[in-house]
Design a protein around this motif. Structure first.
Motif, PDB file in Angstrom:
ATOM      1  N   SER A  27       0.730  -1.352  -0.030  1.00 19.58           N
ATOM      2  CA  SER A  27      -0.002  -0.189   0.140  1.00 19.58           C
ATOM      3  C   SER A  27       0.867   1.341   0.013  1.00 19.58           C
ATOM      4  CB  SER A  27      -0.962  -0.048   1.118  1.00 19.58           C
ATOM      5  OG  SER A  27      -0.233   0.558   2.269  1.00 19.58           O
TER       6      SER A  27
ATOM      7  N   SER B 165       3.145  -3.088  -7.168  1.00 17.88           N
ATOM      8  CA  SER B 165       2.045  -2.053  -7.166  1.00 17.88           C
ATOM      9  C   SER B 165       1.742  -1.551  -6.049  1.00 17.88           C
ATOM     10  CB  SER B 165       0.852  -3.011  -7.645  1.00 17.88           C
ATOM     11  OG  SER B 165       0.871  -3.722  -8.758  1.00 17.88           O
TER      12      SER B 165
ATOM     13  N   ILE C  11      -0.925   0.168  -3.531  1.00 14.16           N
ATOM     14  CA  ILE C  11      -2.567   0.283  -3.349  1.00 14.16           C
ATOM     15  C   ILE C  11      -3.091   1.694  -2.706  1.00 14.16           C
ATOM     16  CG2 ILE C  11      -4.665  -0.674  -2.492  1.00 14.16           C
ATOM     17  CD1 ILE C  11      -3.328  -2.279  -5.020  1.00 14.16           C
ATOM     18  N   SER C  12      -3.885   2.205  -3.315  1.00 13.55           N
ATOM     19  CA  SER C  12      -4.387   3.565  -2.734  1.00 13.55           C
ATOM     20  C   SER C  12      -4.997   3.238  -1.230  1.00 13.55           C
ATOM     21  CB  SER C  12      -5.461   4.348  -3.558  1.00 13.55           C
ATOM     22  OG  SER C  12      -4.955   4.330  -4.742  1.00 13.55           O
TER      23      SER C  12
ATOM     24  N   ASP D 222      -8.580   4.726   1.245  1.00 11.96           N
ATOM     25  CA  ASP D 222      -9.473   6.150   1.348  1.00 11.96           C
ATOM     26  C   ASP D 222      -9.292   7.083   2.366  1.00 11.96           C
ATOM     27  OD1 ASP D 222      -9.926   5.280   3.936  1.00 11.96           O
ATOM     28  OD2 ASP D 222     -11.810   4.127   3.460  1.00 11.96           O
TER      29      ASP D 222
ATOM     30  N   ASP E 257      -7.963   0.017  -0.373  1.00 10.41           N
ATOM     31  CA  ASP E 257      -8.909  -0.278  -1.127  1.00 10.41           C
ATOM     32  C   ASP E 257      -9.064  -1.687  -1.580  1.00 10.41           C
ATOM     33  OD1 ASP E 257     -10.626  -0.553  -3.445  1.00 10.41           O
ATOM     34  OD2 ASP E 257     -10.202   1.579  -4.196  1.00 10.41           O
TER      35      ASP E 257
ATOM     36  N   GLU F 284     -10.825  -3.692  -3.286  1.00 12.14           N
ATOM     37  CA  GLU F 284     -11.236  -4.011  -4.658  1.00 12.14           C
ATOM     38  C   GLU F 284     -10.246  -3.702  -5.644  1.00 12.14           C
ATOM     39  OE1 GLU F 284     -14.688  -2.025  -6.433  1.00 12.14           O
ATOM     40  OE2 GLU F 284     -15.820  -2.764  -4.850  1.00 12.14           O
ATOM     41  N   GLU F 285      -9.342  -2.601  -5.257  1.00 11.78           N
ATOM     42  CA  GLU F 285      -8.221  -2.284  -6.179  1.00 11.78           C
ATOM     43  C   GLU F 285      -7.122  -3.261  -5.896  1.00 11.78           C
ATOM     44  OE1 GLU F 285      -6.383   1.580  -5.476  1.00 11.78           O
ATOM     45  OE2 GLU F 285      -4.644   1.093  -6.626  1.00 11.78           O
TER      46      GLU F 285
ATOM     47  N   SER G 237      -7.893  -6.379  -7.521  1.00  9.57           N
ATOM     48  CA  SER G 237      -7.925  -6.244  -9.121  1.00  9.57           C
ATOM     49  C   SER G 237      -6.265  -6.371  -9.831  1.00  9.57           C
ATOM     50  CB  SER G 237      -8.573  -4.855  -9.669  1.00  9.57           C
ATOM     51  OG  SER G 237      -7.692  -3.972  -9.137  1.00  9.57           O
ATOM     52  N   LYS G 238      -5.666  -6.005  -8.751  1.00  5.44           N
ATOM     53  CA  LYS G 238      -4.138  -6.115  -9.213  1.00  5.44           C
ATOM     54  C   LYS G 238      -3.458  -7.506  -9.197  1.00  5.44           C
ATOM     55  CE  LYS G 238      -3.309  -1.507  -9.409  1.00  5.44           C
ATOM     56  NZ  LYS G 238      -3.528  -0.769 -10.816  1.00  5.44           N
TER      57      LYS G 238
END
Ligand code: PLP
Length: 397
Positions: free
Chosen positions: A96, A118, A120-121, A123, A129, A131-132, A135-136
């Motif tokens: 993250s 990767s 991750i963002s 909130d 996140d 979902e993100e 999805s990665k």
């Protein structure tokens, strides 16, 4: 002047009982655990007893615990060790944007060595996140590393859900639990954690000793070559006193976690309520509910974090404007930027991290001092004057 210490996320005072437990291993019982004579065998036994204690606290097996020199080493070993040993499966890692530098800089190093990372963002409250994250995941993903709780804003991440996602996709899951261990009960099996880092000095143990849990069956390379200590996974003569200190401190913390949590929450919530009532233009950073009982991080508009810290220091108050490891630079905290704060707001932030030695009277002193200092600093701020005289409009924090 009396020192009031509100920086327990940076480090903590060693518990007297921990110090007493460590003492013999620095004075009379100094044998090398690798030696075969009795004082060596005794220290070896003590190291193994300590391993059993750590394993029990995490609901792990003893042979899944490795002692290290700090939380940073545990993080490095988990990431690099798992990445190198599983290179044949893939080269992709997910983490993250709000991790501690022990993770972020390790990832940067791995990128230089050909791994792909990767980030991750999160909130606005600092929660990853999911979902993100899912999805990665791709065929080459070998590892997810997400911190248990953030060191700056105290947000606790959805660890069980991340464990489930990792398992579903057959990816290893490491968590940097340096801020959570000793404060939150952690069950590695229930949470689906494959690797976890912790550090003694965050829960009233000594500095310079950490532990890494790696689930049996998860392949990882050692970072330090040498002798056969730690089942050949971490060479170097064992820091026996430190290891005993870590286990004693973790055991004490785990046996008093409910009462400590209740006490810390009382202090934290009293502080948050008073700051929000008594000081205008403030923003609590991090999630209100899903946060460490010990953490409160506020941004104060029109205030420079460094001047706030210096003024608090003059009153004997220790707090932090960012994490101890990143302070020393003038860049705003990457965590506060990741939750969407503007640079100037991030600069006016103060992390207070409570400990069981703090009293309500200490917290009252902190609140009164902050009210006085912030009013004084604002009186001196040209931007505040512009705002008061209507030349400057406030946007949302
Ligand atoms: N990870 C987190 C979240 C931390 O807060 C820290 C220390 O502040 C570390 C890792 C590094 O731990 P150590 O100081 O034991 O190397």
């Amino acid at each position: 002047m009396k020192v009031r210490y509100f920086d327990n996320a940076a480090t903590t005072k060693v518990d007297e009982r921990v110090f007493e437990a460590m003492k013999p291993f620095l004075t009379t019982d100094y044998g090398n655990p690798s030696s075969i004579y009795s004082i060596g065998r005794e220290t070896k036994k003590k190291v193994e007893d300590s391993r059993d204690i750590v394993a029990k606290c995490l609901n792990a097996k003893s042979n899944e615990i490795y002692f290290t020199s700090c939380g940073s080493e545990a993080d490095n070993t988990a990431l690099k060790g798992i990445a190198y040993a599983n290179k044949n499966k893939g080269n992709h890692i997910i983490t993250s944007k709000i991790e501690h530098p022990a993770i972020l800089n390790t990832c940067k190093q791995l990128e230089k060595e050909g791994f792909e990372v990767s980030y991750i963002s999160v909130d606005k409250n600092g929660i990853v996140d999911l979902e993100e994250l899912e999805s990665k995941i791709k065929d080459t993903t070998i590892l997810i590393s997400i911190m248990y709780a953030n060191n700056e804003i105290g947000t606790i991440e959805p660890i069980k859900e991340i464990g489930q996602i990792a398992k579903k996709h057959n990816v290893f899951f490491h968590t940097d639990a340096v801020q959570a261990a000793g404060i939150i009960k952690i069950d590695v099996q229930d949470l689906g954690i494959d690797a976890l880092s912790l550090s003694a000095h965050k829960f009233h143990g000594p500095k310079g000793v950490g532990a890494l849990y790696v689930k049996s069956g998860v392949k990882f390379n050692n970072l330090i070559d040498g002798g056969h200590q730690e089942r050949s996974k971490r060479a170097g003569t064992e820091n026996v006193a430190g290891i005993v200190g870590l286990a004693t401190a973790l055991d004490i913390a785990y046996n008093s976690i409910e009462e400590n949590t209740k006490y810390l929450k009382e202090l934290r919530d009293y502080y948050i309520k008073n700051i929000e009532e008594k000081i205008k233009f403030v923003k609590l950073n991090g999630d209100r509910e899903k946060r460490l009982p010990s953490n409160a991080n506020f941004s104060f508009r029109f205030i420079e974090g460094e001047s706030l810290l210096l003024n608090l220091d003059l009153k004997g108050i220790c707090a932090s404007s960012g994490s101890a490891c990143t302070s020393g630079t003038l860049d705003p905290s990457h965590v506060l930027l990741a939750i969407g704060l503007k640079h100037e707001i991030a600069h006016g932030s103060l992390r207070v991290s409570f400990g069981i030695d703090n009293t309500k009277e200490d917290v009252d002193y902190l609140i009164d001092s902050l009210v006085e200092i912030i009013n004084r600093l604002r009186e001196m701020s040209p931007l505040y004057e512009d705002y008061v005289e209507g030349r400057y409009e406030l946007d949302e924090m």
